[in-house]
Design an enzyme around this catalytic site. Structure first.
Site, PDB file in Angstrom:
ATOM      1  NE  ARG A 132      -2.802   0.305   3.421  1.00 28.95           N
ATOM      2  CZ  ARG A 132      -2.205   0.803   4.508  1.00 28.95           C
ATOM      3  NH1 ARG A 132      -1.807   2.061   4.538  1.00 28.95           N
ATOM      4  NH2 ARG A 132      -2.019   0.050   5.580  1.00 28.95           N
ATOM      5  CE1 TYR A 166     -14.607  14.747 -15.046  1.00 25.19           C
ATOM      6  CE2 TYR A 166     -13.526  14.583 -12.909  1.00 25.19           C
ATOM      7  CZ  TYR A 166     -14.329  14.039 -13.895  1.00 25.19           C
ATOM      8  OH  TYR A 166     -14.851  12.799 -13.722  1.00 25.19           O
ATOM      9  CG  ASP A 183      -6.837  18.322 -14.144  1.00 24.86           C
ATOM     10  OD1 ASP A 183      -6.238  17.791 -15.104  1.00 24.86           O
ATOM     11  OD2 ASP A 183      -7.787  17.774 -13.560  1.00 24.86           O
ATOM     12  CE  LYS A 243     -10.448  11.158 -17.991  1.00 19.85           C
ATOM     13  NZ  LYS A 243     -11.507  10.205 -17.741  1.00 19.85           N
TER      14      LYS A 243
HETATM   15  C1  LIG Z   1      -9.612  16.999 -16.351  1.00 19.94           C
HETATM   16  C2  LIG Z   1      -9.899  15.796 -15.499  1.00 19.94           C
HETATM   17  N1  LIG Z   1      -9.352  15.725 -14.273  1.00 19.94           N
HETATM   18  C3  LIG Z   1      -9.592  14.670 -13.465  1.00 19.94           C
HETATM   19  C4  LIG Z   1     -10.416  13.644 -13.865  1.00 19.94           C
HETATM   20  C5  LIG Z   1     -10.683  12.490 -12.926  1.00 19.94           C
HETATM   21  O1  LIG Z   1      -9.959  11.386 -13.353  1.00 19.94           O
HETATM   22  P1  LIG Z   1     -10.372   9.857 -13.084  1.00 19.94           P
HETATM   23  O2  LIG Z   1     -11.573   9.571 -13.906  1.00 19.94           O
HETATM   24  O3  LIG Z   1      -9.141   9.108 -13.506  1.00 19.94           O
HETATM   25  O4  LIG Z   1     -10.651   9.728 -11.623  1.00 19.94           O
HETATM   26  C6  LIG Z   1     -11.009  13.665 -15.127  1.00 19.94           C
HETATM   27  C7  LIG Z   1     -11.898  12.581 -15.559  1.00 19.94           C
HETATM   28  O5  LIG Z   1     -12.606  12.686 -16.540  1.00 19.94           O
HETATM   29  C8  LIG Z   1     -10.738  14.778 -15.972  1.00 19.94           C
HETATM   30  O6  LIG Z   1     -11.290  14.880 -17.186  1.00 19.94           O
END
Ligand SMILES: Cc1ncc(COP(=O)(O)O)c(C=O)c1O
Length: 382
Positions: free
Chosen positions: A53, A105, A176, A201
């Site tokens: 972990r 997001y 992000d 992604k």
């Molecule tokens: C810009 C962005 N940040 C964070 C996330 C969250 O990621 P996860 O789906 O891997 O938890 C997403 C998911 O679509 C995203 O598009």
């Protein structure tokens, strides 16, 4: 492997995505990094890994590779992008203020608002492309949260300016960078403190894993995030980390094709019958086109949003009528996806006919023909 540490010229990013992780082979001659699934480690092992972990050698390779690409002090892998987001938000002192993009997001926005309702901190959602609004909101903030490309209208905040404002306010700047990836933009070099990725992604790139990575500017932030991961059990699976490493090796070539196709599609769709608006930073009419040009080194990403002259039901029929594009949420994979964003409660304020496109690596002419036949099927093109 990144070069440059002993006065050698630094290797290019296209080389570093392939070789950046490096690894020590055990004498087999293997040319790809190992997938280590061990849940515990011998107490006498010299690497001092203890328990699965807290530590895993495959995570470490991925973290090193992302830290190198993002020019960070280090990086921490998490079980999902949202686990990384939650770990970063846990750094905010109780009762402090977090400023974030109104078009962040949806998952991040919802978590911010949940934490605000729980009394954890105060949230100010603003248009982060508006310098005056950002300057005003930053006063007294503990954290400023930007996204390199806003979701889903592909807004582009000025990161260097964001860093300046954050420094003046004594706030941490988090970016992000999921939509842009380190190929297009490296926010730490522009003054950010932390960079968040949903590696589900573009980094993974094949829609076969859920994983997050956060790169940090300094050792203290890195340690706090690592401790959070251990104490909350927010760790990634070993296979997911290995898949992300494998995907990473083709990130540059995938993105080269995807961004070129996106530019082609955005230009072809702008002005097409029934398409009211195309949101893409590579188009000269995009409000931050000039900034995007310098901030993303001449490439504009592979996400496009189109506003169709359709009500919700017909726009859903358009999405379902495509044969190559899949009507599914998410982005950044080799296959092209599209979805009507207002289908999500968090995005219900968006125009009913707004469709977000994640451009994959297929033949761009096929992608365009497929969108055209779907437009014909809902009566927008005859
Ligand atoms: C810009 C962005 N940040 C964070 C996330 C969250 O990621 P996860 O789906 O891997 O938890 C997403 C998911 O679509 C995203 O598009």
């Amino acid at each position: 492997m990144s070069g440059g540490s002993s006065g050698e010229p630094r290797l290019g990013i296209a080389t570093r995505v392939v070789h950046g992780a490096g690894f020590e082979d055990l004498g087999s001659g293997a040319v790809v990094p190992p997938l280590v699934v061990s849940a515990t480690f011998d107490h006498s092992n010299p690497g001092r890994m203890v328990y699965g972990r807290e530590h895993n050698p495959t995570w470490t390779l991925l973290e090193r590779a992302i830290a190198d690409l993002e020019d960070g002090h280090g990086a921490v892998a998490f079980g999902s992008g949202m686990a990384g987001v939650a770990a970063v938000l846990a750094l905010v002192p109780k009762g402090a203020k977090v400023v974030a993009a109104r078009d962040s997001y949806t998952g991040t926005r919802e978590l911010l608002l949940q934490m605000e309702s729980a009394g954890r901190f105060e949230v100010d959602l603003i248009d982060t492309t508006d310098q005056d609004a950002l300057g005003r909101a930053a006063a007294g903030a503990a954290m400023i949260w930007l996204e390199t490309l806003g979701n889903p209208l592909l807004s582009v905040p000025d990161l260097a300016r964001g860093a300046l404002v954050s420094r003046q306010a004594g706030a941490l700047l988090v970016v992000d960078n999921t939509f842009a990836t380190p190929i297009l933009c490296r926010p730490l070099t522009l003054g950010a403190d932390l960079v968040v990725h949903s590696a589900s992604k573009y980094i993974g790139g094949h829609d076969d894993l859920i994983l997050g990575v956060v790169a940090a500017r300094d050792g203290d932030l890195l340690r706090r995030l690592t401790d959070h991961r251990t104490s909350h059990g927010a760790c990634p699976g070993q296979l997911e980390a290995w898949l992300a490493l494998r995907g990473l090796r083709t990130l540059d070539v995938r993105l080269a094709r995807q961004t070129a196709s996106a530019q082609f599609l955005a230009a072809a769709l702008a002005g097409a019958p029934g398409v009211l608006r195309v949101h893409y930073p590579g188009l000269s009419e995009h409000p931050q086109h000039g900034l995007a040009q310098s901030q993303f080194q001449g490439r504009f990403g592979a996400m496009i949003s189109i506003e169709l002259d359709l009500a919700a039901e017909l726009a859903e029929r358009f999405c379902a009528a495509t044969r190559i594009w899949t009507n599914a949420t998410s982005l950044g994979s080799v296959e092209s996806l599209l979805e009507r964003r207002a289908r999500w409660p968090g995005d219900a304020h968006l125009p009913a006919g707004l469709v977000r496109l994640s451009v994959g690596v297929e033949d761009p002419d096929d992608l365009l023909s497929d969108l055209r036949q779907a437009l014909v099927s809902v009566g927008l093109v005859v």
